[in-house]
Write an enzyme that holds these catalytic residues in place. Structure first.
Site, PDB file in Angstrom:
ATOM      1  N   TYR A   8     -11.314   4.644  -9.632  1.00  0.00           N
ATOM      2  CA  TYR A   8     -10.930   5.235  -8.345  1.00  0.00           C
ATOM      3  C   TYR A   8     -10.827   6.745  -8.391  1.00  0.00           C
ATOM      4  O   TYR A   8     -10.318   7.349  -7.450  1.00  0.00           O
ATOM      5  CB  TYR A   8      -9.543   4.732  -7.904  1.00  0.00           C
ATOM      6  CG  TYR A   8      -9.337   3.260  -7.882  1.00  0.00           C
ATOM      7  CD1 TYR A   8     -10.122   2.430  -7.084  1.00  0.00           C
ATOM      8  CD2 TYR A   8      -8.321   2.682  -8.635  1.00  0.00           C
ATOM      9  CE1 TYR A   8      -9.886   1.072  -7.047  1.00  0.00           C
ATOM     10  CE2 TYR A   8      -8.086   1.321  -8.609  1.00  0.00           C
ATOM     11  CZ  TYR A   8      -8.873   0.521  -7.803  1.00  0.00           C
ATOM     12  OH  TYR A   8      -8.629  -0.819  -7.761  1.00  0.00           O
TER      13      TYR A   8
ATOM     14  N   ARG B 145       2.612  -1.589  -6.101  1.00  0.00           N
ATOM     15  CA  ARG B 145       2.664  -0.297  -6.780  1.00  0.00           C
ATOM     16  C   ARG B 145       4.023   0.400  -6.616  1.00  0.00           C
ATOM     17  O   ARG B 145       4.564   0.944  -7.576  1.00  0.00           O
ATOM     18  CB  ARG B 145       1.575   0.596  -6.175  1.00  0.00           C
ATOM     19  CG  ARG B 145       1.395   1.944  -6.816  1.00  0.00           C
ATOM     20  CD  ARG B 145       0.509   2.820  -5.928  1.00  0.00           C
ATOM     21  NE  ARG B 145      -0.596   2.082  -5.364  1.00  0.00           N
ATOM     22  CZ  ARG B 145      -1.799   1.978  -5.908  1.00  0.00           C
ATOM     23  NH1 ARG B 145      -2.058   2.613  -7.024  1.00  0.00           N
ATOM     24  NH2 ARG B 145      -2.749   1.255  -5.331  1.00  0.00           N
TER      25      ARG B 145
ATOM     26  N   PRO C  85       5.089  -4.629  -1.092  1.00  0.00           N
ATOM     27  CA  PRO C  85       4.859  -3.522  -2.016  1.00  0.00           C
ATOM     28  C   PRO C  85       4.608  -4.026  -3.437  1.00  0.00           C
ATOM     29  O   PRO C  85       5.310  -4.913  -3.919  1.00  0.00           O
ATOM     30  CB  PRO C  85       6.178  -2.744  -1.951  1.00  0.00           C
ATOM     31  CG  PRO C  85       7.203  -3.779  -1.620  1.00  0.00           C
ATOM     32  CD  PRO C  85       6.517  -4.787  -0.748  1.00  0.00           C
TER      33      PRO C  85
ATOM     34  N   GLY D 259       0.785  -1.231   0.000  1.00  0.00           N
ATOM     35  CA  GLY D 259       0.000   0.000   0.000  1.00  0.00           C
ATOM     36  C   GLY D 259       0.813   1.276   0.000  1.00  0.00           C
ATOM     37  O   GLY D 259       0.248   2.359   0.127  1.00  0.00           O
TER      38      GLY D 259
ATOM     39  N   ARG E  33      -8.065   2.887 -13.867  1.00  0.00           N
ATOM     40  CA  ARG E  33      -7.954   3.481 -12.522  1.00  0.00           C
ATOM     41  C   ARG E  33      -8.662   4.822 -12.386  1.00  0.00           C
ATOM     42  O   ARG E  33      -9.205   5.133 -11.348  1.00  0.00           O
ATOM     43  CB  ARG E  33      -6.486   3.581 -12.102  1.00  0.00           C
ATOM     44  CG  ARG E  33      -5.849   2.206 -11.867  1.00  0.00           C
ATOM     45  CD  ARG E  33      -4.498   2.317 -11.182  1.00  0.00           C
ATOM     46  NE  ARG E  33      -4.608   2.878  -9.851  1.00  0.00           N
ATOM     47  CZ  ARG E  33      -4.311   4.115  -9.524  1.00  0.00           C
ATOM     48  NH1 ARG E  33      -3.859   4.956 -10.435  1.00  0.00           N
ATOM     49  NH2 ARG E  33      -4.461   4.527  -8.292  1.00  0.00           N
TER      50      ARG E  33
ATOM     51  N   CYS F 204     -16.916   3.488 -25.688  1.00  0.00           N
ATOM     52  CA  CYS F 204     -18.294   3.974 -25.707  1.00  0.00           C
ATOM     53  C   CYS F 204     -18.803   4.151 -24.285  1.00  0.00           C
ATOM     54  O   CYS F 204     -19.638   3.373 -23.795  1.00  0.00           O
ATOM     55  CB  CYS F 204     -19.176   2.977 -26.444  1.00  0.00           C
ATOM     56  SG  CYS F 204     -18.572   2.681 -28.088  1.00  0.00           S
TER      57      CYS F 204
HETATM   58  C1  LIG Z   1      -2.945  -5.191  -3.008  1.00  0.00           C
HETATM   59  C2  LIG Z   1      -2.165  -5.788  -1.927  1.00  0.00           C
HETATM   60  C3  LIG Z   1      -0.805  -5.504  -1.805  1.00  0.00           C
HETATM   61  C4  LIG Z   1      -0.082  -4.537  -2.698  1.00  0.00           C
HETATM   62  O1  LIG Z   1      -0.591  -3.256  -2.619  1.00  0.00           O
HETATM   63  P1  LIG Z   1       0.210  -2.046  -3.305  1.00  0.00           P
HETATM   64  O2  LIG Z   1      -0.682  -0.882  -3.082  1.00  0.00           O
HETATM   65  O3  LIG Z   1       0.360  -2.379  -4.751  1.00  0.00           O
HETATM   66  O4  LIG Z   1       1.519  -1.940  -2.624  1.00  0.00           O
HETATM   67  C5  LIG Z   1      -0.104  -6.142  -0.801  1.00  0.00           C
HETATM   68  N1  LIG Z   1      -0.700  -7.027   0.024  1.00  0.00           N
HETATM   69  C6  LIG Z   1      -2.016  -7.325  -0.075  1.00  0.00           C
HETATM   70  C7  LIG Z   1      -2.590  -8.308   0.848  1.00  0.00           C
HETATM   71  C8  LIG Z   1      -2.784  -6.716  -1.044  1.00  0.00           C
HETATM   72  O5  LIG Z   1      -4.075  -7.005  -1.124  1.00  0.00           O
END
Ligand SMILES: *Cc1c(COP(=O)(O)O)cnc(C)c1O
Length: 463
Positions: A364, A323, A321, A278, A360, A391
């Site tokens: 989001y 993203r 990680p 995250g 995205r 469309c």
């Molecule tokens: C989605 C997710 C991640 C990765 O999240 P990022 O935002 O890409 O770092 C890691 N662990 C779990 C359990 C997830 O669901």
């Protein structure tokens, strides 16, 4: 996730429509290193290149739209995460952000482990030589066949997500004569997104087992009793695109609280704690993500402090990680098809892709930036919305950005920071053919995921 509107600076039109845009940058030709992959530069002839290859050549050779990935940047980021956490912690790359066999090989070479959340992601990992014991298997509804496969090949851990799954995995492991290493995913009531976190979030979500009401403690009780399971730790994942570490602080406090309760009740100190992923990246110049070494230092300190206070041995930490490893390493290259000025509003720039290659923004309300990459321009900045060819009026790639007012059909524009959750979430809407992923390094470009063809699509349609 959206930011409040910024005061708008001067621009070409008199009235600014409502939106989330900053003042136009003074120089549209300069690329902000924060949002572009490491080797991206604008050459003397005005063309942007990556890994020593001009985007004009990439467009000619591979077509548009295309995801262009900077291999050196990917490896550098993977290595930075690995180095930051050292040998007393594990970094699991979250494969759902973007997974391909080339990526698995790079991860393997750079010493990262891998998270998967489907049998097919597992198959991709194994087919590219990732050792099974470095794979973690996630998901809130793993099928019996997926569990069987994961246990049989010997994945390093399965992250258990429900009471039913605890029994299911134990049963399957036992019937295969194995003892499966598992973690239990709990929800700690913390929800973190970008700049805010909520410490008392409602645990009203499909993932994990709530800490609240003693449910997580009960899950641990059951897992410890089952012969097919070896409970190695507790897992918590609190959100996405997080910049502020305080959410992790509260989460770690609560997870360690559970570890302490487990020690007191069962006399067992679980050896691992996983704090999930995250971690945020820069999608626009307004974002200021932390470096992996700062994150590693903060997380290690938090867990160590909490464990010292609870008189627990500090467990081995892992993070996941996705993203933050792959997101910044790629951009999407598009060709401009039409430029449609709407008087007093903004100019709509249509590209040859859209929500099928980047969902995205529609999903989001995500923010992106964009640049003209096939040439420079001295024209005034104009406020644009970059839209796709689908469309659907919500088919927006970049909501608000500035491009030069002389933008014309045939120009190449690129949207940076599309390495995560773009190709992996791509669709065939309007029978769009999903774009290729082209990896560039040392003056050479090669396709690592090829473009879909009409034949690929028609083969699935068996009439
Ligand atoms: C989605 C997710 C991640 C990765 O999240 P990022 O935002 O890409 O770092 C890691 N662990 C779990 C359990 C997830 O669901």
């Amino acid at each position: 996730m959206s930011r409040s509107a910024h005061p708008a600076g001067p621009r070409h039109a008199d009235v600014l429509p409502e939106g989330h845009y900053a003042a136009p940058p003074t120089d549209l030709n300069t690329l902000d290193a924060k949002v572009w992959a490491q080797t991206v530069t604008r050459d003397a002839d005005g063309v942007v290149s990556v890994g020593g290859v001009p985007v004009t050549r990439l467009a000619e050779e591979f077509g548009t739209p295309a995801y262009v990935m900077d291999e050196a940047d990917f490896r550098a980021r993977a290595r930075a995460w690995r180095t930051a956490f050292g040998h007393d912690a594990d970094v699991f790359y979250a494969g759902k952000a973007f997974l391909s066999r080339a990526v698995v090989r790079w991860l393997n070479e750079e010493g990262l482990n891998l998270d998967v959340c489907s049998g097919t992601e597992l198959a991709t990992a194994l087919s590219a030589g990732m050792p099974a014991d470095r794979v973690a298997f996630h998901g809130n509804n793993k099928s019996a066949a997926e569990i069987e496969r994961a246990v049989s090949v010997g994945v390093g851990r399965i992250v258990l997500d429900s009471f039913q799954e605890i029994v299911r995995v134990a049963h399957i492991a036992q019937s295969l004569g194995k003892r499966q290493r598992v973690q239990i995913r709990i929800t700690v009531g913390v929800e973190a997104h970008t700049h805010e976190f909520i410490a008392t979030a409602h645990e009203d979500q499909k993932f994990g087992i709530p800490l609240a009401g003693g449910q997580a403690a009960e899950a641990v009780r059951r897992a410890l009793q089952l012969d097919g399971l070896e409970l190695i730790g507790i897992h918590s994942h609190i959100g996405s695109q997080i910049f502020d570490m305080s959410g992790f602080e509260v989460a770690a406090h609560r997870v360690v609280g559970l570890l302490k309760d487990i020690r007191d009740e069962h006399g067992v100190e679980l050896p691992e704690i996983d704090l999930g992923g995250g971690l945020g990246i820069a999608y626009t110049s307004d974002d200021d993500p932390r470096e992996p070494h700062e994150i590693a230092k903060a997380l290690t300190e938090i867990v160590t402090r909490e464990c010292d206070a609870a008189r627990l041995r500090t467990p081995r930490i892992s993070v996941e990680p996705g993203r933050a490893v792959v997101g910044p390493t790629a951009f999407t290259l598009y060709e401009v098809g039409t430029v449609k000025p709407l008087e007093g509003l903004r100019t709509y720039v249509s590209v040859d892709g859209g929500m099928s290659d980047n969902i995205r923004t529609a999903l989001y309300d995500a923010e992106y930036s964009v640049a003209l990459v096939s040439r420079t321009s001295d024209a005034e900045p104009m406020l644009v919305r970059v839209v796709g060819k689908h469309c659907e009026s919500g088919d927006i790639v970049v909501k608000d950005a500035f491009l030069p007012a002389d933008l014309a059909p045939g120009d190449l524009i690129a949207v940076p920071a599309t390495g995560a959750y773009c190709r992996s979430m791509a669709s065939n809407y309007n029978h769009a053919l999903r774009p290729p992923v082209v990896a560039v390094a040392d003056g050479e470009a090669r396709v690592i995921v090829r473009r879909e063809t009409e034949d690929d699509l028609l083969r699935l349609d068996v009439g």
